[in-house]
Design an enzyme around this catalytic site. Structure first.
Site, short mmCIF file in Angstrom:
data_model
loop_
_atom_site.label_atom_id
_atom_site.label_comp_id
_atom_site.label_asym_id
_atom_site.label_seq_id
_atom_site.Cartn_x
_atom_site.Cartn_y
_atom_site.Cartn_z
N CYS A 151 0.75 -1.42 -0.06
CA CYS A 151 0.57 0.23 -0.34
C CYS A 151 0.63 1.34 -0.15
O CYS A 151 1.55 1.99 -1.18
CB CYS A 151 -0.74 -0.10 1.49
SG CYS A 151 -2.66 1.30 0.64
N HIS A 181 -3.09 -5.66 1.27
CA HIS A 181 -2.16 -5.76 3.14
C HIS A 181 -2.70 -6.74 2.90
O HIS A 181 -3.65 -7.48 4.34
CB HIS A 181 -2.97 -4.74 4.02
CG HIS A 181 -2.93 -3.08 3.83
ND1 HIS A 181 -1.78 -2.42 4.51
CD2 HIS A 181 -3.73 -1.92 3.53
CE1 HIS A 181 -1.70 -1.24 3.93
NE2 HIS A 181 -2.79 -1.55 3.88
N GLU A 209 -1.14 -8.90 5.28
CA GLU A 209 -0.54 -8.68 7.07
C GLU A 209 -1.78 -8.29 8.22
O GLU A 209 -1.95 -9.25 8.97
CB GLU A 209 0.85 -7.77 7.11
CG GLU A 209 0.37 -6.06 6.96
CD GLU A 209 0.25 -5.48 5.56
OE1 GLU A 209 -0.03 -5.89 4.78
OE2 GLU A 209 0.13 -4.48 5.72
N1 GLN Z 1 -3.20 6.17 1.45
C1 GLN Z 1 -2.61 6.86 2.17
C2 GLN Z 1 -1.37 7.05 1.06
O1 GLN Z 1 -1.57 7.57 0.30
C3 GLN Z 1 -1.76 4.40 1.73
C4 GLN Z 1 -2.33 4.63 2.70
C5 GLN Z 1 -2.16 3.03 3.30
O2 GLN Z 1 -0.90 2.77 3.05
N2 GLN Z 1 -3.26 2.10 3.54
O3 GLN Z 1 0.20 6.76 1.18
#
Ligand code: GLN
Length: 189
Positions: free
Chosen positions: A78, A170, A172
């Site tokens: 992410c 994710h 995890e």
């Molecule tokens: N929206 C976050 C970002 O731009 C990422 C979100 C996440 O890691 N769950 O960094």
């Protein structure tokens, strides 16, 4: 085997717990010395702007870039995917600049910003995996050396370039160890 987990913010504990279940030694990484002797590094989800700033302030940024160029396997989940990207289509600066992917931040918008899907991810598991998206990015375009691991509803959400792996979701935050196993295989091969 020691695996670093960048430990500024976000889903750090969850990655550490999964690595412990797989019998490797997780090392929380906050300063440059913590990088010594690791065989791989995980960049967890969180807020890429915050983590990106702390990468600078801690002095870790250029060490990680150098280690990646020397072949250190790195997996970003992410926000970690955003940190790895060479191109962020809706932002005019980047962070580690390592993967030839065009990432869109917060790509699913605020209406449906978090959701869970169950799909098979062919190189990783034949049974459907639970994929958790939280204000996730997706990849709009990849460079020629990037393998698309998973496309979901026409959006690229998992990619690999050599020893660099990035997922928009994710693993995890689920009970399934498949992605962590896949990353450990990537390190060993
Ligand atoms: N929206 C976050 C970002 O731009 C990422 C979100 C996440 O890691 N769950 O960094």
């Amino acid at each position: 085997m020691k695996i670093g987990v960048l430990a500024f913010q976000g889903a750090v504990r969850e990655h550490i717990d999964m690595l412990l279940k797989l019998g490797v030694l997780p090392i929380p990484v906050r300063k440059r010395e913590d990088l010594k002797g690791i065989s791989g590094l995980i960049l967890p989800g969180g807020e890429s702007t915050t983590i990106g700033k702390l990468l600078m302030d801690s002095g870790l940024k250029y060490d990680i870039i150098e280690m990646a160029r020397d072949g250190l396997p790195i997996w970003g989940t992410c926000a970690g995917m955003i940190l790895l990207a060479k191109h962020i289509v809706n932002q005019d600066y980047t962070y580690l600049d390592l993967m030839d992917i065009w990432v869109r931040r917060n790509a699913y918008g605020s209406q449906i910003d978090s959701f869970i899907k169950r799909v098979p991810v062919s190189p990783i598991s034949n049974s459907p995996l639970e994929l958790t998206f939280i204000r996730a990015p997706y990849v709009e375009k990849v460079g020629e050396n990037v393998e698309v691991i998973l496309e979901l509803d026409g959006k690229i959400v998992a990619v690999r370039e050599g020893k660099l792996l990035a997922t928009a979701f994710h693993p995890e935050l689920t009970e399934d160890l498949s992605f962590h196993k896949y990353f450990l295989e990537l390190i060993k091969n």
